[in-house]
Design a protein around this motif. Structure first.
Motif, PDB file in Angstrom:
ATOM      1  N   ASN A 125       1.465  -6.759 -15.568  1.00  0.00           N
ATOM      2  CA  ASN A 125       1.712  -6.688 -14.214  1.00  0.00           C
ATOM      3  C   ASN A 125       2.438  -5.731 -13.417  1.00  0.00           C
ATOM      4  OD1 ASN A 125       1.475  -9.811 -14.886  1.00  0.00           O
ATOM      5  ND2 ASN A 125       2.756 -10.505 -14.005  1.00  0.00           N
ATOM      6  N   LEU A 126       3.404  -5.170 -13.513  1.00  0.00           N
ATOM      7  CA  LEU A 126       3.984  -3.942 -13.165  1.00  0.00           C
ATOM      8  C   LEU A 126       2.634  -2.678 -12.745  1.00  0.00           C
ATOM      9  CD1 LEU A 126       7.407  -2.663 -14.478  1.00  0.00           C
ATOM     10  CD2 LEU A 126       6.252  -3.984 -12.308  1.00  0.00           C
ATOM     11  N   GLY A 127       1.642  -2.800 -13.704  1.00  0.00           N
ATOM     12  CA  GLY A 127       0.462  -1.665 -13.731  1.00  0.00           C
ATOM     13  C   GLY A 127      -0.560  -2.187 -12.056  1.00  0.00           C
ATOM     14  N   LEU A 128      -0.276  -3.744 -12.971  1.00  0.00           N
ATOM     15  CA  LEU A 128      -1.177  -4.163 -11.644  1.00  0.00           C
ATOM     16  C   LEU A 128      -0.840  -3.942  -9.569  1.00  0.00           C
ATOM     17  CD1 LEU A 128      -2.274  -8.117 -13.200  1.00  0.00           C
ATOM     18  CD2 LEU A 128      -4.088  -5.684 -13.171  1.00  0.00           C
ATOM     19  N   VAL A 129       0.647  -4.740  -9.672  1.00  0.00           N
ATOM     20  CA  VAL A 129       1.157  -4.046  -8.707  1.00  0.00           C
ATOM     21  C   VAL A 129       1.476  -2.639  -8.130  1.00  0.00           C
ATOM     22  CG1 VAL A 129       3.719  -4.450  -7.254  1.00  0.00           C
ATOM     23  CG2 VAL A 129       2.837  -6.351  -8.963  1.00  0.00           C
ATOM     24  N   THR A 130       1.381  -1.800  -8.716  1.00  0.00           N
ATOM     25  CA  THR A 130       1.558  -0.509  -8.469  1.00  0.00           C
ATOM     26  C   THR A 130      -0.415   0.366  -8.689  1.00  0.00           C
ATOM     27  OG1 THR A 130       3.581  -0.218 -10.055  1.00  0.00           O
ATOM     28  CG2 THR A 130       2.007   1.745  -9.237  1.00  0.00           C
ATOM     29  N   GLY A 131      -0.898  -0.484  -9.157  1.00  0.00           N
ATOM     30  CA  GLY A 131      -2.378  -0.207  -8.697  1.00  0.00           C
ATOM     31  C   GLY A 131      -3.098  -0.461  -7.313  1.00  0.00           C
ATOM     32  N   ALA A 132      -2.533  -1.337  -6.894  1.00  0.00           N
ATOM     33  CA  ALA A 132      -2.889  -2.377  -6.163  1.00  0.00           C
ATOM     34  C   ALA A 132      -2.247  -1.575  -4.454  1.00  0.00           C
ATOM     35  CB  ALA A 132      -2.165  -3.626  -5.485  1.00  0.00           C
ATOM     36  N   SER A 133      -0.560  -1.480  -4.721  1.00  0.00           N
ATOM     37  CA  SER A 133      -0.498   0.471  -3.432  1.00  0.00           C
ATOM     38  C   SER A 133      -1.219   1.325  -3.808  1.00  0.00           C
ATOM     39  CB  SER A 133       0.691   0.035  -3.747  1.00  0.00           C
ATOM     40  OG  SER A 133       1.466   0.154  -2.745  1.00  0.00           O
ATOM     41  N   VAL A 134      -0.512   1.877  -5.196  1.00  0.00           N
ATOM     42  CA  VAL A 134      -1.282   3.227  -5.024  1.00  0.00           C
ATOM     43  C   VAL A 134      -2.936   4.154  -4.752  1.00  0.00           C
ATOM     44  CG1 VAL A 134      -1.052   5.086  -6.324  1.00  0.00           C
ATOM     45  CG2 VAL A 134       1.339   3.396  -6.122  1.00  0.00           C
ATOM     46  N   MET A 135      -3.491   2.804  -5.619  1.00  0.00           N
ATOM     47  CA  MET A 135      -4.790   2.913  -5.767  1.00  0.00           C
ATOM     48  C   MET A 135      -5.445   3.008  -4.442  1.00  0.00           C
ATOM     49  SD  MET A 135      -4.764   4.801  -8.558  1.00  0.00           S
ATOM     50  CE  MET A 135      -7.202   4.902  -9.502  1.00  0.00           C
ATOM     51  N   GLY A 136      -4.970   2.415  -4.089  1.00  0.00           N
ATOM     52  CA  GLY A 136      -5.430   1.730  -2.602  1.00  0.00           C
ATOM     53  C   GLY A 136      -5.255   2.503  -1.769  1.00  0.00           C
ATOM     54  N   ALA A 137      -3.720   3.110  -1.104  1.00  0.00           N
ATOM     55  CA  ALA A 137      -3.310   4.762  -0.322  1.00  0.00           C
ATOM     56  C   ALA A 137      -4.620   5.637  -0.975  1.00  0.00           C
ATOM     57  CB  ALA A 137      -2.155   4.963  -0.767  1.00  0.00           C
ATOM     58  N   VAL A 138      -5.074   5.650  -2.281  1.00  0.00           N
ATOM     59  CA  VAL A 138      -5.796   7.019  -2.843  1.00  0.00           C
ATOM     60  C   VAL A 138      -7.432   6.478  -2.162  1.00  0.00           C
ATOM     61  CG1 VAL A 138      -7.081   8.220  -4.579  1.00  0.00           C
ATOM     62  CG2 VAL A 138      -4.320   7.499  -4.489  1.00  0.00           C
ATOM     63  N   PHE A 139      -7.099   6.046  -2.255  1.00  0.00           N
ATOM     64  CA  PHE A 139      -8.742   4.897  -2.011  1.00  0.00           C
ATOM     65  C   PHE A 139      -8.667   5.020   0.315  1.00  0.00           C
ATOM     66  CE2 PHE A 139     -12.154   0.881  -0.318  1.00  0.00           C
ATOM     67  CZ  PHE A 139     -13.164   2.483  -0.378  1.00  0.00           C
ATOM     68  N   ALA A 140      -7.756   5.189   0.484  1.00  0.00           N
ATOM     69  CA  ALA A 140      -7.980   4.795   2.153  1.00  0.00           C
ATOM     70  C   ALA A 140      -7.929   6.517   2.218  1.00  0.00           C
ATOM     71  CB  ALA A 140      -6.514   4.366   2.617  1.00  0.00           C
ATOM     72  N   PHE A 141      -7.179   7.247   1.672  1.00  0.00           N
ATOM     73  CA  PHE A 141      -7.342   9.283   2.226  1.00  0.00           C
ATOM     74  C   PHE A 141      -7.829  10.104   1.630  1.00  0.00           C
ATOM     75  CE2 PHE A 141      -5.471  13.194   0.767  1.00  0.00           C
ATOM     76  CZ  PHE A 141      -5.116  13.620   1.619  1.00  0.00           C
ATOM     77  N   ALA A 142      -9.044   9.394   0.552  1.00  0.00           N
ATOM     78  CA  ALA A 142     -10.147   9.979   0.145  1.00  0.00           C
ATOM     79  C   ALA A 142     -11.462   9.376   0.939  1.00  0.00           C
ATOM     80  CB  ALA A 142     -10.798   9.157  -0.908  1.00  0.00           C
ATOM     81  N   SER A 143     -11.510   8.339   2.219  1.00  0.00           N
ATOM     82  CA  SER A 143     -12.307   7.553   3.264  1.00  0.00           C
ATOM     83  C   SER A 143     -11.863   8.611   3.997  1.00  0.00           C
ATOM     84  CB  SER A 143     -12.273   6.260   2.745  1.00  0.00           C
ATOM     85  OG  SER A 143     -12.477   5.234   1.709  1.00  0.00           O
ATOM     86  N   ALA A 144     -10.830   9.010   4.099  1.00  0.00           N
ATOM     87  CA  ALA A 144     -10.701   9.758   5.635  1.00  0.00           C
ATOM     88  C   ALA A 144     -10.220   8.820   7.288  1.00  0.00           C
ATOM     89  CB  ALA A 144     -11.324  11.303   5.485  1.00  0.00           C
ATOM     90  N   THR A 145      -9.868   7.832   6.865  1.00  0.00           N
ATOM     91  CA  THR A 145     -10.037   6.485   7.834  1.00  0.00           C
ATOM     92  C   THR A 145      -8.785   6.088   7.500  1.00  0.00           C
ATOM     93  OG1 THR A 145     -11.025   4.984   8.259  1.00  0.00           O
ATOM     94  CG2 THR A 145     -11.347   4.916   6.666  1.00  0.00           C
ATOM     95  N   ALA A 146      -8.472   5.523   8.404  1.00  0.00           N
ATOM     96  CA  ALA A 146      -6.803   4.156   8.554  1.00  0.00           C
ATOM     97  C   ALA A 146      -7.356   3.313   8.039  1.00  0.00           C
ATOM     98  CB  ALA A 146      -6.218   4.487  10.253  1.00  0.00           C
ATOM     99  N   ASP A 147      -8.757   2.902   8.802  1.00  0.00           N
ATOM    100  CA  ASP A 147      -9.276   1.243   8.948  1.00  0.00           C
ATOM    101  C   ASP A 147     -10.505   1.479   7.813  1.00  0.00           C
ATOM    102  OD1 ASP A 147      -9.848  -1.201   8.179  1.00  0.00           O
ATOM    103  OD2 ASP A 147     -10.572  -1.554  10.668  1.00  0.00           O
ATOM    104  N   VAL A 148     -10.233   0.601   6.770  1.00  0.00           N
ATOM    105  CA  VAL A 148     -11.478   1.244   5.563  1.00  0.00           C
ATOM    106  C   VAL A 148     -12.932   0.385   5.669  1.00  0.00           C
ATOM    107  CG1 VAL A 148     -12.158   1.051   2.899  1.00  0.00           C
ATOM    108  CG2 VAL A 148     -10.184   2.142   3.623  1.00  0.00           C
ATOM    109  N   THR A 149     -12.413  -0.831   6.648  1.00  0.00           N
ATOM    110  CA  THR A 149     -13.460  -1.956   7.200  1.00  0.00           C
ATOM    111  C   THR A 149     -14.653  -1.266   7.990  1.00  0.00           C
ATOM    112  OG1 THR A 149     -11.436  -2.944   8.371  1.00  0.00           O
ATOM    113  CG2 THR A 149     -11.800  -3.604   6.187  1.00  0.00           C
ATOM    114  N   ALA A 150     -14.306   0.038   8.658  1.00  0.00           N
ATOM    115  CA  ALA A 150     -14.425   0.231   9.656  1.00  0.00           C
ATOM    116  C   ALA A 150     -14.687   1.890   9.425  1.00  0.00           C
ATOM    117  CB  ALA A 150     -13.943   0.414  11.401  1.00  0.00           C
ATOM    118  N   ALA A 151     -14.642   2.674   7.872  1.00  0.00           N
ATOM    119  CA  ALA A 151     -15.671   3.152   7.501  1.00  0.00           C
ATOM    120  C   ALA A 151     -16.649   3.841   7.227  1.00  0.00           C
ATOM    121  CB  ALA A 151     -14.173   3.914   6.148  1.00  0.00           C
TER     122      ALA A 151
END
Length: 489
Positions: free
Chosen positions: A418-444
């Motif tokens: 459960n901690l892995g899932l909770v951490t993944g939602a936050s941390v991997m989401g942040a990595v994805f947003a940062f690597a996409s170089a946009t504040a809003d991934v839905t508009a990237a």
């Protein structure tokens, strides 16, 4: 004096009677499997109803999110404590109470007149689900022959995957028909069936004298619950943002963790034995489980955006592609268990991790021109590898646990996931947003999302490499310790 033949008949009848009274492994697994399915179904079935619930209760999306968060937080904060409570007071009676609480809370959710009543009922439902999650695996060690432990763990993993996969589609069908209340009320008949199976077929709790029972660590349990709640909230509040409240909660969690370790060292009957925390094999298994679960959450975070923004799929098409992962997990669990029984947990743990590592590394270099096939084939391998790893890892951990600690160790395994899932939602989401170089991934831009996908899975591959290193290091330490014990003095 009875004739010899009469004695023989009497003994034979007694043995036959005992055989009839002994719980059937098949029916025991049926009850445990339904409990595993219900607890995972509760995690995913409500998500699809959130937009409708926001309208029904005239609430914001942030407010209705607590319908999901309350359930997850309840599970995360108490799962280790209820596992230990089962060890102390008896697993059968606590599991029956947990199923009954889950079923009653499901009815209360379906009848809730206000949003906050629904959220409170979801927290109670999560408490029941925590009991079900923690104790289903704990029962396997005592109710299933050791040579079939892997198959039993695989079956429980399969049912958990089926519950997770079934949630969105079942929730959508009920929303389109009877309405949102049916999303929760559907658990009631299934819960009653699970209760009946457990009550009829689970082995009775041992009658250990009260003076010989270990105590229950109330202070440690409360401290761990508060620590886990602070961490889970730090990872989930702000929907991926990280501000001062998140930092304060993370600091509180770190302080709570240190305080918990010190409290357990002084406790007469600790929730988690200090020796358990120093066991390299168990520590590596828990850490590896958390790392792999973090990576699995990356597939849920990245997949919808990559399929829709980069590959241009419609919602229905993307949903069909995304269902491939849970479907593979459901089909792989039982065969994975048989592999564990045949080849042993260490080999199959490594094989599962290698499959996940290879597939995430492939995704980190996959070009957009390969289309849906270039994405879904590695995802299928990731999910199959995860199913093999989870079955083998759970079997390895639970196989040699002392009977009076099975509940708490099972709770720790579920907590790490459960901690892995909770951490993944936050941390991997942040990595994805940062690597996409946009504040809003839905508009990237499509290319930016593709870059974000590749970078995220490169990080995922690095995490799996770390998991492999932890596993290899723990085995080396265990071999060294065994050699030291065997050496003559």
């Amino acid at each position: 004096m009875k004739p010899t033949g009469a004695v023989s008949v009497s003994v034979s009848a007694s043995a036959s009677s005992t055989a009839r009274r002994a719980p059937s492994v098949r029916w025991v697994l049926a009850g445990l499997s339904l409990s595993a399915l219900l607890s995972s179904l509760g995690t995913s079935v409500a998500n699809v109803a959130l937009p409708t619930l926001a309208q029904a209760f005239t609430a914001s999306f942030q407010e209705v999110q607590w319908i999901v968060l309350a359930y997850l937080l309840a599970i995360t904060t108490v799962i280790v404590g209820v596992g230990r409570l089962g060890d102390v007071i008896g697993r059968r009676r606590l599991l029956l109470a947990g199923i009954l609480l889950f079923t009653t809370a499901s009815v209360l959710c379906g009848l809730a007149p206000t949003l906050w009543t629904l959220i409170a009922a979801r927290a109670a439902q999560g408490l029941g689900a925590a009991v079900m999650m923690a104790l289903t695996m704990a029962f396997v060690g005592g109710a299933v022959p050791k040579e079939r432990t892997g198959s039993a763990m695989g079956l429980l993993g399969t049912m958990s995957a089926v519950g997770t996969a079934l949630g969105p589609s079942l929730g959508g069908a009920l929303m389109a028909g009877p309405g949102w209340r049916a999303v929760f009320l559907v658990n009631a008949p299934l819960g009653l069936l699970a209760f009946a199976l457990a009550h009829r077929h689970l082995p009775a709790d041992g009658r250990e004298p009260r003076a010989g029972r270990a105590g229950f660590d109330r202070a440690g349990t409360l401290l761990l619950a508060l620590t886990l709640a602070a961490y889970a909230l730090a990872m989930t509040l702000g929907r991926g943002g990280f501000g001062p409240p998140n930092a304060a909660l993370l600091a509180a969690a770190a302080f709570g963790a240190v305080l918990f370790v010190r409290t357990e060292a002084r406790a007469a009957s600790p929730l988690i034995l200090p020796a358990t925390l120093r066991d390299p094999a168990l520590s590596a298994s828990l850490a590896t489980s958390a790392l792999v679960s973090t990576v699995m959450m990356a597939t849920l975070v990245v997949g919808p955006f990559y399929l829709s923004r980069t590959l241009g799929l419609e919602e229905a098409q993307a949903g069909l592609v995304l269902s491939a992962g849970p479907l593979v997990a459901a089909l792989t669990g039982v065969p994975a268990g048989r592999l564990v029984d045949r080849f042993g947990a260490p080999r199959t743990t490594t094989a599962g991790l290698l499959a996940v590592a290879a597939a995430t590394a492939t995704l980190s270099v996959t070009p957009e021109r390969l289309g849906v096939l270039g994405y879904v084939v590695p995802i299928v391998v990731v999910t199959a590898g995860y199913a093999v790893f989870q079955t083998a890892n759970n079997t390895s951990v639970m196989a040699d646990v002392d009977p009076d600690r099975r509940g708490v160790v099972s709770g720790m395994l579920n907590l790490s996931r459960n901690l892995g899932l909770v951490t993944g939602a936050s941390v991997m989401g942040a990595v994805f947003a940062f690597a996409s170089a946009t504040a809003d991934v839905t508009a990237a831009r499509p290319g930016a999302v593709a870059t974000g996908m590749r970078v995220t899975f490169a990080v995922a591959a690095a995490l799996i490499a770390l998991a492999l290193a932890l596993t290899a290091g723990a085995r080396a330490l265990s071999r060294r310790a065994a050699a030291g014990t065997a050496a003559p003095h």
